[in-house]
Each structure stands twice: as structure tokens, then as C-alpha cells.
Write an enzyme that holds these catalytic residues in place. Sequence first.
Site, PDB file in Angstrom:
ATOM      1  N   GLU A  29      83.023 104.548  62.240  1.00 42.93           N
ATOM      2  CA  GLU A  29      82.655 103.446  62.690  1.00 42.93           C
ATOM      3  C   GLU A  29      81.734 102.720  61.411  1.00 42.93           C
ATOM      4  O   GLU A  29      81.611 103.101  60.461  1.00 42.93           O
ATOM      5  CB  GLU A  29      81.589 103.481  63.651  1.00 42.93           C
ATOM      6  CG  GLU A  29      80.345 104.211  63.143  1.00 42.93           C
ATOM      7  CD  GLU A  29      79.058 103.976  64.157  1.00 42.93           C
ATOM      8  OE1 GLU A  29      78.621 102.749  64.490  1.00 42.93           O
ATOM      9  OE2 GLU A  29      78.354 104.850  64.695  1.00 42.93           O
ATOM     10  N   LYS A 163      71.526 109.954  70.019  1.00 42.25           N
ATOM     11  CA  LYS A 163      70.471 109.385  69.440  1.00 42.25           C
ATOM     12  C   LYS A 163      69.222 110.152  70.073  1.00 42.25           C
ATOM     13  O   LYS A 163      69.225 109.854  71.516  1.00 42.25           O
ATOM     14  CB  LYS A 163      70.466 107.826  69.163  1.00 42.25           C
ATOM     15  CG  LYS A 163      71.565 107.471  68.251  1.00 42.25           C
ATOM     16  CD  LYS A 163      71.079 106.009  67.965  1.00 42.25           C
ATOM     17  CE  LYS A 163      72.236 105.529  67.236  1.00 42.25           C
ATOM     18  NZ  LYS A 163      73.498 105.583  67.835  1.00 42.25           N
TER      19      LYS A 163
HETATM   20  N1  PSU Z   1      74.043 104.857  64.312  1.00 39.33           N
HETATM   21  C1  PSU Z   1      72.751 104.275  63.798  1.00 39.33           C
HETATM   22  N2  PSU Z   1      72.358 103.043  64.099  1.00 39.33           N
HETATM   23  C2  PSU Z   1      73.260 102.142  64.964  1.00 39.33           C
HETATM   24  C3  PSU Z   1      74.243 102.903  65.679  1.00 39.33           C
HETATM   25  C4  PSU Z   1      74.520 104.239  64.949  1.00 39.33           C
HETATM   26  O1  PSU Z   1      72.206 104.920  62.925  1.00 39.33           O
HETATM   27  O2  PSU Z   1      72.649 101.019  65.543  1.00 39.33           O
HETATM   28  C5  PSU Z   1      75.149 102.369  66.703  1.00 39.33           C
HETATM   29  C6  PSU Z   1      76.451 102.984  66.863  1.00 39.33           C
HETATM   30  O3  PSU Z   1      77.553 102.116  66.441  1.00 39.33           O
HETATM   31  C7  PSU Z   1      76.535 103.208  68.309  1.00 39.33           C
HETATM   32  C8  PSU Z   1      75.532 102.004  68.654  1.00 39.33           C
HETATM   33  O4  PSU Z   1      77.832 103.178  68.862  1.00 39.33           O
HETATM   34  O5  PSU Z   1      74.380 102.129  67.842  1.00 39.33           O
HETATM   35  C9  PSU Z   1      75.346 101.965  70.100  1.00 39.33           C
HETATM   36  O6  PSU Z   1      74.784 101.200  70.517  1.00 39.33           O
HETATM   37  P1  PSU Z   1      74.126 100.570  72.077  1.00 39.33           P
HETATM   38  O7  PSU Z   1      73.296 101.612  72.465  1.00 39.33           O
HETATM   39  O8  PSU Z   1      73.906  99.290  72.124  1.00 39.33           O
HETATM   40  O9  PSU Z   1      75.405 100.760  72.901  1.00 39.33           O
END
Ligand code: PSU
Length: 313
Positions: A29, A163
Site C-alpha cells: 500500500e 493496529k
Molecule cells: N499503517 C499506518 N498508518 C496508517 C495506515 C496503516 O502506520 O494510517 C492505514 C492503512 O492504509 C489502512 C488504513 O488501510 O490506515 C485504515 O484506515 P481506516 O481505519 O480509516 O480504515
Amino acid sequence: MSTHSGIPLVFGEEVSEALHAGDPVVALESNVITHGLRYPDNAATAKKVEDAVRAGGAVPATIGIDGGRLVIGMGDADIERFASSSGIPKVSSRDLPVVLARGGMGATTVASSLVAAQLAGIPFFSSAGIGGVHRGAETTMDVSSDLIQFTRSKVAVVCAGAKNILDLNLTMEYLETQCVPLISYRSDDFPAFYCSSSGIRSPHRIDDEALVARVVENHWAAGNNSGVVITTPPRPEDAVDLAEAEAAVAEALRAAEQDGVTGNAITKYLMRAVDRATGGKTARANMAVLISTAEVGGRLAAAHARHVRERAS
Ligand code: PSU
Ligand code: MN
């Protein structure tokens, strides 16, 4: 450029050659470059992640959107441009058709990178911590599109769990409900991003990479049009203590509530707040786990490519 699917795809040369030869490729990504990490660490890390995929035996394909086209395999100059530009929007699956139609740049999340990977014919993807069910989702309904996309894209996702800012129990429940197989490679527990264990046992531990490849192929042979989640924990030397991380997350969540941060901005906000609370320790751990996961992703993609080749012969 290929428009096979109606969506313009631009392939990097190395990626295009690997795909034609049936060699292993791992999709990566770009939102983590633009929104996850800071310049210049983000650029350096993105390149180390690509090197790690190569060390594992596969070709890296960093994905992004440029000029309304999906780039499948950014070059070093693209990575540098994405890493150093401000204002490149975070593009998840719901945003993808809009950004492609308008013709701008965009950084793909896990979810939209999986859409791109499937269009490009790449069966493996690697990141560090996937998105999941946010804490308090029972009132906010904030569930990352990453999880929903796993139910729609036939791509195996190699990650260090989800996460640690999320509700990991609910994240695992969601995957179970949606029939997305979850396997843990060489560990008993579901990892919590840069923490070795979330304290939650994984439904399946598999230590053999050929067996992982068979699981992925079985899932698709059974008629599923969805993904498989494969976790691998951070290396012990990179791991952050769960209790220390948890204290920082709790503080970050309080700050987010006070500042009224919600929606697609919350992930970046929380990650930055946790970094501050730990004096930058978690950002360093995030970079390390992105790299180590990518190497495992490369190895598993290579084992999968061998499996597909053997089956065909
Ligand atoms: N890894 C990080 N920071 C981020 C992300 C990943 O260290 O911001 C991103 C990834 O791209 C993941 C996204 O797909 O956060 C998910 O965001 P949300 O919780 O809004 O769906
Ligand atoms: Mn969200």
C-alpha cells in the site's frame, strides 16, 4: 498501460515481467507512506520494505494512484514524490472510483490496494497492521473498509495482525463472521501490530509455508471470492511491550475524544498521538514491522507461486 478491466493500470516493468512469467509478486500500500509515516523516514522505509520483499524471493509492487491511473509497482522516483508531497489524499475503496474519474493522485489504503492487486492479478499483499473494528464501534459504527474488502478481494493478506488502536477481539469476530480464514504463521497468538501478542489466541497456527500456500488455494478452490489473513508477529528485537503500548493508546483515545476527531482521520490521529506518547518508539517499531512482515510476505508469496506451478505441471 492496460485497461483490461476498464480501469487504467500502469505496471512497473519488473512487476509486469514477473506476472507474465508466473513469478511471485507482493502488492504493497501507499497510504502508509503518505499518512502512516513522516518524511524522510517514509521514503526510506518504503524502499526497505521493497528490498525485504525481494529478500523473501518475490517482486514488490507498491500501489498508488497517479493521473487517474492505478500504478502497479512504483519506481523509486514515484515513492520519493509520494513520500515528500503533502496533500495526497487517503483513498480507500469507496473513494477509488471518484479519484480515478477525476484524474488526480491518491494513496491507497489496504482496502483499495487489494482492489488494485486483484485487477492486476497479484494474489499476495503485505502490510504491518491492518485496519479493523475501532474501539467504541458499537456506537460510532467505525469499522475499517479493510475488513469489508477482505470479503471481496481474492488476495492473501500478510500482516502483523491489526493496529493496536483497534478493538482486536471485535476485529477477529468480524473476520470469523465473514468467513475470512485467519491463520498465524509460526505463532500461537494474533499479534497486535508491533506487539508480539494481543493476548488473543489465533484459530490456526501453521509453521510450514507450503501448507500456507495450500490453505490459500483451498479457500479459492472452494469457491470463495474473498481473501485469507495470514499473521506473522514482529521480530522479538522490534517488539514493543503490550502494556506500554496500551497505556499510550488509552491516552491517545482520550485526546481524540477531546479534539472531536472521527471518521477517516482518526487512524492517523491516533497513531501520531501514540508515537508522541512513546517518544517515537512506536513509529520506529512500525517501520521495523513493516519491513519484517514484507520479508515473510515475500517468502509466502514465493511458496504460493511454487505451489501453483507444481499443481499446473
Ligand atoms: N499503517 C499506518 N498508518 C496508517 C495506515 C496503516 O502506520 O494510517 C492505514 C492503512 O492504509 C489502512 C488504513 O488501510 O490506515 C485504515 O484506515 P481506516 O481505519 O480509516 O480504515
Ligand atoms: Mn473508519
